[in-house]
Design a protein around this motif. Structure first.
Motif, PDB file in Angstrom:
ATOM      1  N   PHE A 116      -5.742  14.099   0.473  1.00 30.67           N
ATOM      2  CA  PHE A 116      -5.759  15.389  -0.239  1.00 30.67           C
ATOM      3  C   PHE A 116      -6.340  16.501   0.615  1.00 30.67           C
ATOM      4  N   THR A 117      -5.833  17.724   0.401  1.00 30.64           N
ATOM      5  CA  THR A 117      -6.305  18.924   1.112  1.00 30.64           C
ATOM      6  C   THR A 117      -6.138  20.099   0.156  1.00 30.64           C
TER       7      THR A 117
ATOM      8  N   LYS B 192      -8.706  10.121  -8.429  1.00 28.59           N
ATOM      9  CA  LYS B 192      -9.239   8.867  -7.893  1.00 28.59           C
ATOM     10  C   LYS B 192      -9.590   7.886  -9.014  1.00 28.59           C
ATOM     11  N   LYS B 193     -10.096   8.434 -10.099  1.00 29.11           N
ATOM     12  CA  LYS B 193     -10.385   7.568 -11.264  1.00 29.11           C
ATOM     13  C   LYS B 193      -9.097   6.961 -11.799  1.00 29.11           C
ATOM     14  N   SER B 194      -8.059   7.805 -11.878  1.00 28.64           N
ATOM     15  CA  SER B 194      -6.771   7.312 -12.382  1.00 28.64           C
ATOM     16  C   SER B 194      -6.200   6.239 -11.473  1.00 28.64           C
TER      17      SER B 194
ATOM     18  N   ARG C  15     -11.048  27.884 -14.262  1.00 27.62           N
ATOM     19  CA  ARG C  15     -12.021  28.033 -13.178  1.00 27.62           C
ATOM     20  C   ARG C  15     -12.875  29.299 -13.304  1.00 27.62           C
ATOM     21  N   TYR C  16     -12.361  30.324 -14.001  1.00 29.07           N
ATOM     22  CA  TYR C  16     -13.075  31.598 -14.057  1.00 29.07           C
ATOM     23  C   TYR C  16     -14.421  31.484 -14.759  1.00 29.07           C
TER      24      TYR C  16
ATOM     25  N   THR D  11       0.837  -1.198   0.000  1.00 28.52           N
ATOM     26  CA  THR D  11       0.000   0.000   0.000  1.00 28.52           C
ATOM     27  C   THR D  11       0.873   1.250   0.000  1.00 28.52           C
ATOM     28  N   LEU D  12       0.589   2.145  -0.938  1.00 28.37           N
ATOM     29  CA  LEU D  12       1.331   3.401  -1.017  1.00 28.37           C
ATOM     30  C   LEU D  12       0.414   4.551  -0.662  1.00 28.37           C
ATOM     31  N   ARG D  13       0.957   5.534   0.067  1.00 33.06           N
ATOM     32  CA  ARG D  13       0.176   6.746   0.341  1.00 33.06           C
ATOM     33  C   ARG D  13       0.507   7.800  -0.707  1.00 33.06           C
ATOM     34  N   TYR D  14      -0.524   8.385  -1.305  1.00 31.99           N
ATOM     35  CA  TYR D  14      -0.321   9.395  -2.339  1.00 31.99           C
ATOM     36  C   TYR D  14      -1.077  10.655  -1.925  1.00 31.99           C
ATOM     37  N   ALA D  15      -0.382  11.779  -1.811  1.00 28.52           N
ATOM     38  CA  ALA D  15      -1.011  13.017  -1.335  1.00 28.52           C
ATOM     39  C   ALA D  15      -0.902  14.131  -2.368  1.00 28.52           C
ATOM     40  N   TRP D  16      -1.961  14.921  -2.493  1.00 25.93           N
ATOM     41  CA  TRP D  16      -1.922  16.069  -3.406  1.00 25.93           C
ATOM     42  C   TRP D  16      -2.788  17.183  -2.849  1.00 25.93           C
ATOM     43  N   TRP D  17      -2.634  18.375  -3.456  1.00 28.09           N
ATOM     44  CA  TRP D  17      -3.541  19.474  -3.115  1.00 28.09           C
ATOM     45  C   TRP D  17      -4.350  19.817  -4.351  1.00 28.09           C
ATOM     46  N   GLY D  18      -5.496  20.450  -4.148  1.00 31.80           N
ATOM     47  CA  GLY D  18      -6.301  20.862  -5.291  1.00 31.80           C
ATOM     48  C   GLY D  18      -7.779  20.795  -4.987  1.00 31.80           C
ATOM     49  N   GLY D  19      -8.553  21.210  -5.955  1.00 34.74           N
ATOM     50  CA  GLY D  19     -10.003  21.254  -5.774  1.00 34.74           C
ATOM     51  C   GLY D  19     -10.663  19.910  -6.032  1.00 34.74           C
ATOM     52  N   GLU D  20     -11.968  19.925  -6.012  1.00 34.40           N
ATOM     53  CA  GLU D  20     -12.741  18.697  -6.134  1.00 34.40           C
ATOM     54  C   GLU D  20     -12.596  18.010  -7.496  1.00 34.40           C
TER      55      GLU D  20
END
Lengths: 318, 428
Positions: free
Chosen positions: B78-79, B59-61, B281-282, B43-52
């Motif tokens: 993620f946060t 998550k799909k990837s 996003r604009y 099991t690997l932990r993968y962390a990133w930042w960003g929007g929904e």
């Protein structure tokens, strides 16, 4: 008490069986007590006392979390006192404490006086006024506050009706701190409940006697209520000042995590947090924390010293 | 107490049991970090930042990856951006950062210096990770002192996002190669004709000032220091404040209050400098139409631009370096992942993914066309990994620039403050 009574009964040089069993019982009782307390004691040692001692050591080191702390003596403190942002944070915090604490207590006392009178639905009122204190510390209230005090939001629109246009408090460095003050005042429930308890202790005979002597409501409040509840007032002043010095959550959320704009809500703990967790200067942050502890201790000491002059304790209290 | 001895003994036993249970609970929690299991699954932990949208796509990837590599499980964390780096710092200092995580140029040297980042070259040599087929030389963005500590997932560059309707109504045009004077003239026309500010507050954006400095033969950072003088910055902020006061730049008090919305999409100004992939996003946020315009220049040619990128990095102390490398390789090369991710993290960095994703909406197409145009103009410079402490300086630049805009600090004092804070940040 029981110890004093037992001692003379015990014959010298010879121990009777009954007290020995009593001692064993007590020892067991004590042991059970300590065992019950052990999770708390372990928690206190591991999570409070340990980190405090560590932070006292770190206050004299340069520590970035990754490399071992290096002893730098008083460097953190000298840098801190010369740091313009630290000075700003002290200024902002003092302003907050001096403005928010008295206003909050004034409101708490005012509402307590109203709620102390007997009327229908009293319990409901008390609960309603206490409610904000239960939810006030939550992050969501911080967001609500941000929304209320923004440009063209409720507060701004209401102000405009009265011809005052500041364009929202949140973005204005001159006003934003007062939105935090308002948030603090709104949570007056806890001191209110304590005031209520204090007001209930004031003997009715005093009021009756004063009334006979022709004292009006204001005079009765000034000469009877206030002196009689002064111990409670002292307690509230002490507690609320200490709380105000430690304000963090509201400043952090209302100003969108940056304690601004233009450092206008850079309260002490907010700067401490930035230094520690954003800039990884744990030594500096620890020095800041201990300076706060000392400052709060000093304020407490001054308050205790001053109570001789204005707090009235009943001599004949049983 | 009046209780019998038996009861007391029972009490003691119960208390002891409860205490032991508490400690036991703590021990169980502590075991949470174990990432291997009996059947060889890792099991690997993968962390990133960003929007929904990013989270959904990633998550799909991940699901796709787990299907292809059934022995490797990915645990997502993620946060948002701010929280990400605060959490990461604490995790990394405790020796427990995620195995794989999102990274950016401002943090490479910082965490390399602290020994947190894995040099992925050895894994590439072992055949677990491909370093081929990266577009426009972006692979270099992840290199520091000869080590490959980041693998780009996308490329982006600074742009000027404009309110197309406002620009059209005012009759001004954003041309490639226009100068700063022409840009500010355009803002003046917008202000005169539409009575709104032209810009949201350009002078607090560190990456834009970097471009301006590059146009003038300097840069924001050298390898270990700031690449400009206090006088340079005083001038930059003095000009900026002048424009706030004249209303050419939007009122900072208003900008502050529409956050997290941008001043541009809130209709407070007609243009804003930002990364080109942010422009997407604009459209959702604002009511106008938005487009990308070129960066103004000093000499009518050089924009100072370069391709920045988001990257994937790995923890040097991971127990599963091979699996980590396989995961990164999959995420940056697999065409299906490219289709899922789109340009959320910038124009896809590898040719496999770039070719697989064909944007259909105007925004994504616009970003692609913009970067193509910038690349063709041949103005792209090289990005340099920022020195350790750059992240702290970027935050200080934004904050102090904001104080200038609010009229709370004089530009000269502000420049002095930034230099003093930078010195502390480099030393930290």
């Amino acid at each position: 008490m029981t110890l004093v009574k037992e001692a003379p009964v015990r014959p010298a040089g010879k121990r009777s069986a009954a007290p020995a069993a009593g001692r064993r019982g007590r020892r067991r009782e004590n042991l059970a007590g300590y065992l019950f307390m052990s999770p708390w004691i372990a928690g206190f040692l591991l999570l409070t006392a340990g980190p405090m001692i560590a932070s006292l050591y770190y206050a004299f080191t340069s520590y970035n979390l990754f490399t071992p702390p290096q002893w730098v003596g008083l460097d953190n403190f000298t840098t801190m006192f010369q740091d313009p942002r630290w000075q700003k944070s002290v200024e902002v915090t003092l302003k907050y404490v001096v403005v928010a604490t008295p206003l909050k207590l004034l409101l708490a006392l005012g509402v307590a006086l109203l709620l102390a009178q007997k009327r229908r639905g009293q319990g409901l009122y008390r609960a309603a006024f206490y409610m904000p204190s239960l939810i006030g510390a939550s992050v969501s209230v911080g967001f609500v506050w941000r929304a209320l005090f923004s440009d063209d939001a409720v507060v701004d629109r209401t102000q405009k009706i009265f011809g005052v246009d500041v364009g929202g408090w949140i973005g204005n460095p001159d006003y934003v701190l007062y939105s935090l003050v308002a948030l603090s005042i709104w949570q007056f429930g806890a001191p209110m409940v304590i005031f209520l308890a204090g007001l209930k202790q004031v003997p009715q005979e005093l009021y009756e006697a004063a009334e006979v002597d022709g004292a009006g409501p204001l005079r009765r409040f000034w000469n009877i209520t206030l002196p009689m509840i002064s111990p409670v007032l002292f307690f509230n002043v002490l507690l609320e000042s200490i709380h105000a010095f430690q304000v963090f959550g509201s400043a952090y959320v209302v100003s969108d995590t940056r304690c601004g704009p233009a450092d206008a809500t850079l309260v002490y703990t907010c700067y401490l947090y930035q230094k520690g967790f954003k800039e990884a200067q744990m030594g500096f942050a620890s020095a800041m924390a201990w300076t706060l502890v000392i400052a709060v201790a000093l304020v407490t000491a001054v308050l205790f010293w001053s109570q001789k002059k204005w707090v009235h304790y009943e001599e004949a209290a049983k | 107490m009046g209780t019998s001895r038996n009861v007391e003994r029972r009490t003691i036993l119960k208390v002891a049991g409860a205490s032991a249970a508490t400690i036991g609970l703590g021990a169980t929690t502590a075991c949470g970090g174990d990432s291997g299991s009996g059947d060889g699954t890792v099991t690997l932990r993968y962390a990133w930042w960003g929007g929904e949208p990013r989270t959904i796509a990633i998550k799909k990837s991940i699901a796709l990856f787990e299907k292809k590599y059934p022995k490797i499980k990915i645990k997502p964390e993620f946060t948002d951006y701010e929280a990400f780096w605060e959490k990461f710092q604490t995790q990394a200092s405790g020796g427990n950062p995620p195995d794989v995580f999102q990274n950016a140029v401002g943090f490479l040297r910082k965490y390399d210096k602290r020994g947190v980042l894995m040099d992925l070259k050895s894994q590439a040599d072992a055949g677990n990770l491909s370093l081929e087929n990266f577009r426009n030389g972006v692979l270099a963005n992840g290199q520091v002192d000869g080590k490959q500590i980041g693998i780009p997932v996308g490329a982006n560059t600074m742009a000027l996002v404009i309110d197309l309707k406002a620009f059209k109504k005012a009759g001004v045009e954003a041309k490639f190669g226009w100068t700063w004077d022409e840009y500010f003239d355009a803002l003046q026309t917008i202000q005169d004709k539409l009575k709104i500010a032209g810009d949201t507050g350009y002078f607090s954006i560190m990456y834009l000032y970097d471009l301006y400095l590059r146009q003038n033969g300097k840069a924001f950072f050298t390898d270990s220091d700031l690449g400009f003088t206090e006088d340079d910055l005083t001038q930059w902020w003095e000009d900026g404040y002048k424009r706030v006061r004249s209303g050419l730049v939007a009122d900072p008090k208003k900008i502050e209050q529409v956050k997290p919305k941008s001043g541009l999409s809130a209709g407070l100004a007609a243009s804003e400098f930002t990364w080109d992939n942010f422009s997407i996003r604009y459209e959702g946020e604002g009511e106008s139409d938005y487009g990308l315009a070129p960066i103004p220049t000093t000499d009518g040619k050089e924009t100072g631009q370069y391709l920045g990128s988001l990257m994937m990095s790995a923890f040097s102390g991971t127990k599963h370096p091979k699996e980590v490398a396989q995961f990164i390789s999959f995420m940056v090369h697999d065409p299906e992942v490219g289709k899922i991710m789109g340009y959320d993290r910038g124009i896809l960095a590898t040719t496999e993914q770039y070719d697989a994703f064909k944007p259909t909406d105007a925004n994504n197409k616009g970003v692609a066309a913009y970067e193509d145009e910038v690349a063709k103009a041949g103005v792209l410079g090289k990005i340099t990994p920022h020195p350790s402490g750059a992240d702290v300086i970027e935050a200080a630049f934004l904050r102090i620039g904001g104080e200038v805009a609010q009229g709370k600090t004089k530009p000269a004092d502000a420049a002095k403050a930034l230099f003093s804070e930078a010195k502390a940040a480099f030393a930290g």
